[in-house]
Design a protein around this motif. Structure first.
Motif, mmCIF file in Angstrom:
data_model
loop_
_atom_site.group_PDB
_atom_site.id
_atom_site.type_symbol
_atom_site.label_atom_id
_atom_site.label_comp_id
_atom_site.label_asym_id
_atom_site.label_seq_id
_atom_site.Cartn_x
_atom_site.Cartn_y
_atom_site.Cartn_z
ATOM 1 N N PHE A 22 5.350 5.796 -2.698
ATOM 2 C CA PHE A 22 4.176 5.053 -3.135
ATOM 3 C C PHE A 22 4.301 3.565 -2.793
ATOM 4 O O PHE A 22 3.311 2.917 -2.442
ATOM 5 C CB PHE A 22 3.971 5.218 -4.645
ATOM 6 C CG PHE A 22 3.403 6.557 -5.037
ATOM 7 C CD1 PHE A 22 2.733 7.337 -4.125
ATOM 8 C CD2 PHE A 22 3.531 7.034 -6.334
ATOM 9 C CE1 PHE A 22 2.205 8.579 -4.485
ATOM 10 C CE2 PHE A 22 3.006 8.261 -6.709
ATOM 11 C CZ PHE A 22 2.342 9.029 -5.775
ATOM 12 N N THR A 23 5.521 3.028 -2.904
ATOM 13 C CA THR A 23 5.723 1.615 -2.572
ATOM 14 C C THR A 23 5.462 1.384 -1.084
ATOM 15 O O THR A 23 4.807 0.405 -0.697
ATOM 16 C CB THR A 23 7.148 1.171 -2.931
ATOM 17 O OG1 THR A 23 7.364 1.363 -4.333
ATOM 18 C CG2 THR A 23 7.352 -0.298 -2.604
ATOM 19 N N ALA A 24 5.961 2.291 -0.237
ATOM 20 C CA ALA A 24 5.754 2.161 1.204
ATOM 21 C C ALA A 24 4.268 2.246 1.561
ATOM 22 O O ALA A 24 3.810 1.609 2.517
ATOM 23 C CB ALA A 24 6.526 3.243 1.940
ATOM 24 N N ALA A 25 3.520 3.016 0.783
ATOM 25 C CA ALA A 25 2.096 3.211 1.081
ATOM 26 C C ALA A 25 1.196 2.167 0.417
ATOM 27 O O ALA A 25 -0.016 2.166 0.652
ATOM 28 C CB ALA A 25 1.661 4.603 0.638
ATOM 29 N N SER A 26 1.799 1.275 -0.394
ATOM 30 C CA SER A 26 0.988 0.332 -1.177
ATOM 31 C C SER A 26 0.695 -0.974 -0.453
ATOM 32 O O SER A 26 0.027 -1.844 -1.009
ATOM 33 C CB SER A 26 1.686 0.021 -2.505
ATOM 34 O OG SER A 26 2.908 -0.666 -2.280
ATOM 35 N N GLY A 27 1.193 -1.127 0.761
ATOM 36 C CA GLY A 27 0.917 -2.349 1.513
ATOM 37 C C GLY A 27 1.985 -3.401 1.338
ATOM 38 O O GLY A 27 3.161 -3.090 1.116
ATOM 39 N N THR A 28 1.581 -4.655 1.400
ATOM 40 C CA THR A 28 2.533 -5.776 1.403
ATOM 41 C C THR A 28 2.412 -6.653 0.155
ATOM 42 O O THR A 28 2.731 -7.834 0.193
ATOM 43 C CB THR A 28 2.328 -6.635 2.663
ATOM 44 O OG1 THR A 28 0.969 -7.108 2.694
ATOM 45 C CG2 THR A 28 2.612 -5.832 3.918
ATOM 46 N N MET A 29 1.943 -6.106 -0.923
ATOM 47 C CA MET A 29 1.810 -6.862 -2.155
ATOM 48 C C MET A 29 3.182 -7.365 -2.615
ATOM 49 O O MET A 29 4.156 -6.621 -2.611
ATOM 50 C CB MET A 29 1.185 -5.987 -3.245
ATOM 51 C CG MET A 29 0.810 -6.744 -4.518
ATOM 52 S SD MET A 29 0.119 -5.634 -5.790
ATOM 53 C CE MET A 29 -1.372 -5.069 -4.973
ATOM 54 N N PRO A 30 3.295 -8.647 -3.010
ATOM 55 C CA PRO A 30 4.580 -9.185 -3.483
ATOM 56 C C PRO A 30 5.103 -8.389 -4.685
ATOM 57 O O PRO A 30 4.315 -7.852 -5.478
ATOM 58 C CB PRO A 30 4.246 -10.619 -3.874
ATOM 59 C CG PRO A 30 3.021 -10.955 -3.094
ATOM 60 C CD PRO A 30 2.251 -9.674 -2.992
ATOM 61 N N PRO A 31 6.441 -8.310 -4.842
ATOM 62 C CA PRO A 31 7.011 -7.418 -5.866
ATOM 63 C C PRO A 31 6.606 -7.730 -7.295
ATOM 64 O O PRO A 31 6.326 -6.805 -8.060
ATOM 65 C CB PRO A 31 8.529 -7.585 -5.667
ATOM 66 C CG PRO A 31 8.699 -8.824 -4.854
ATOM 67 C CD PRO A 31 7.485 -8.943 -4.016
ATOM 68 N N PHE A 32 6.567 -9.008 -7.679
ATOM 69 C CA PHE A 32 6.205 -9.310 -9.067
ATOM 70 C C PHE A 32 4.720 -9.044 -9.323
ATOM 71 O O PHE A 32 4.343 -8.621 -10.419
ATOM 72 C CB PHE A 32 6.559 -10.753 -9.424
ATOM 73 C CG PHE A 32 8.009 -10.956 -9.751
ATOM 74 C CD1 PHE A 32 8.569 -10.350 -10.879
ATOM 75 C CD2 PHE A 32 8.834 -11.722 -8.937
ATOM 76 C CE1 PHE A 32 9.910 -10.528 -11.189
ATOM 77 C CE2 PHE A 32 10.172 -11.892 -9.240
ATOM 78 C CZ PHE A 32 10.715 -11.301 -10.360
ATOM 79 N N GLN A 207 -4.097 2.286 -0.020
ATOM 80 C CA GLN A 207 -3.133 1.384 -0.646
ATOM 81 C C GLN A 207 -3.425 1.227 -2.141
ATOM 82 O O GLN A 207 -2.495 1.205 -2.962
ATOM 83 C CB GLN A 207 -3.148 0.026 0.050
ATOM 84 C CG GLN A 207 -2.595 0.069 1.469
ATOM 85 C CD GLN A 207 -2.649 -1.278 2.167
ATOM 86 O OE1 GLN A 207 -3.164 -2.272 1.630
ATOM 87 N NE2 GLN A 207 -2.134 -1.328 3.391
ATOM 88 N N TRP A 208 -4.684 1.154 -2.501
ATOM 89 C CA TRP A 208 -5.043 1.068 -3.920
ATOM 90 C C TRP A 208 -4.646 2.346 -4.657
ATOM 91 O O TRP A 208 -4.165 2.297 -5.801
ATOM 92 C CB TRP A 208 -6.539 0.819 -4.087
ATOM 93 C CG TRP A 208 -6.939 -0.620 -3.988
ATOM 94 C CD1 TRP A 208 -7.668 -1.211 -3.007
ATOM 95 C CD2 TRP A 208 -6.614 -1.655 -4.921
ATOM 96 N NE1 TRP A 208 -7.820 -2.556 -3.258
ATOM 97 C CE2 TRP A 208 -7.191 -2.860 -4.432
ATOM 98 C CE3 TRP A 208 -5.909 -1.700 -6.118
ATOM 99 C CZ2 TRP A 208 -7.072 -4.070 -5.098
ATOM 100 C CZ3 TRP A 208 -5.783 -2.911 -6.785
ATOM 101 C CH2 TRP A 208 -6.358 -4.082 -6.282
ATOM 102 N N LEU A 209 -4.835 3.500 -4.018
ATOM 103 C CA LEU A 209 -4.422 4.770 -4.632
ATOM 104 C C LEU A 209 -2.908 4.811 -4.827
ATOM 105 O O LEU A 209 -2.413 5.329 -5.844
ATOM 106 C CB LEU A 209 -4.864 5.943 -3.765
ATOM 107 C CG LEU A 209 -6.358 6.277 -3.774
ATOM 108 C CD1 LEU A 209 -6.669 7.375 -2.757
ATOM 109 C CD2 LEU A 209 -6.804 6.704 -5.180
ATOM 110 N N ALA A 210 -2.161 4.259 -3.867
ATOM 111 C CA ALA A 210 -0.699 4.217 -3.991
ATOM 112 C C ALA A 210 -0.286 3.326 -5.158
ATOM 113 O O ALA A 210 0.632 3.657 -5.910
ATOM 114 C CB ALA A 210 -0.077 3.718 -2.693
#
Length: 302
Positions: A22-32, A207-210
């Protein structure tokens, strides 16, 4: 009762196996930022329960030490893990961070009513070996330049192990309190995001679904299941079984085309499975002893 609780705890491990996918499919959103959103989503099931059963709000009134352990456990673990990944190569940081199942197994000897046996430790070491084969399948090279990252990863392992063991000591505390832990972790993650990161939103519906999947399962329901499992189940068996998470995660990534099959993955599966069975020998033998009399009673008369 204990077997059911252990299975519920193991469901958390299954959900954590989806974390990488899910993290790999969620795009490049910063971790925090990702953590803030996911823990906010993760609190929703608990909030729904509290809205439908307002009398359970009283269960959130807990001593300060319960809140400290819960918030430090959830937020501290993720903050340290992100710090480790930013300051050390992911392979080495992940390998150090995955010492926490072994620490849980060994530390369980300090809990009331628990006894540490040689096969618990042997099973945990087998699991650690299997995890090492998965995490370090492309090689490991420890470098003193990444001391900060290695230290954060080690603190990360101790943080989750201590949180899990302390949760067992708070067995009388309702799992409803995890809702508060998730909300507090979301707020703290948001503050860290605003102070340290640039906001990046997902680009696609996938990405939103992930992101939603992360919040509902590995960064949501998994924490409720883990809380119930370590409080009421076999904590030593859960500690060893936790080593299956990176193996299952890798198998899931392979299934969806994010990783390639290899001999090391097959050997790791054997090590983790064997370690779990070894650690579960007391559970297996005890169930056989319980069933034996029943089997004797159905023997035909000679």
């Amino acid at each position: 009762m204990q077997t059911r609780a252990t299975l519920i705890g193991f469901s958390a491990i299954l959900m954590w196996a989806l974390l990488a996918l899910f993290t790999a499919a969620s795009g490049t959103m910063p971790p925090f930022q990702l953590s803030a959103i996911c823990f906010a989503i993760g609190s929703l099931p608990g909030l729904v329960v509290l809205a439908l059963r307002p009398e359970r709000l009283a269960l959130l009134r807990q001593p300060p030490r319960v809140w400290v352990v819960g918030i430090v456990g959830l937020f501290g673990y993720h903050a340290l893990y992100f710090t480790a990944l930013r300051n050390a190569p992911a392979v080495e940081a992940g390998l150090i961070a995955y010492l926490w199942p072994l620490l849980i197994v060994v530390g369980s000897a300090l809990l009331p009513g628990e006894r540490l046996r040689w096969y618990h430790v042997a099973g945990a070491l087998c699991g650690l070996a299997g995890t090492a084969m998965i995490v370090a399948r492309n090689g490991v090279a420890f470098d003193s330049a990444y001391t900060l990252g290695y230290g954060a990863a080690l603190c990360c392992a101790f943080t989750w192990a201590i949180y899990s063991l302390m949760t067992r000591r708070f067995e009388a505390v309702s799992t409803d309190v995890v809702t508060g832990f998730c909300l507090a972790t979301s707020v703290l993650s948001l503050l860290c995001h605003l102070a340290l990161e640039t906001t990046v939103w997902p680009d696609t519906g996938t990405q939103w679904l992930a992101v939603a999947g992360l919040g509902l399962l590995p960064v949501g329901a998994a924490f409720y299941a883990w809380d119930y499992g370590v409080k009421n189940g076999n904590i030593q068996l859960l500690g060893v079984a936790s080593y299956s998470a990176p193996v299952l995660s890798t198998l899931t990534l392979m299934l969806f085309g994010f990783a390639e099959p290899s001999l090391s993955i097959a050997l790791a599966c054997l090590l983790v499975t064997g370690g779990a069975l070894l650690a579960a020998r007391d559970v297996i033998f005890s169930s056989r002893k319980v069933q034996a009399p029943a089997e004797d009673r159905v023997q035909p008369a000679s």
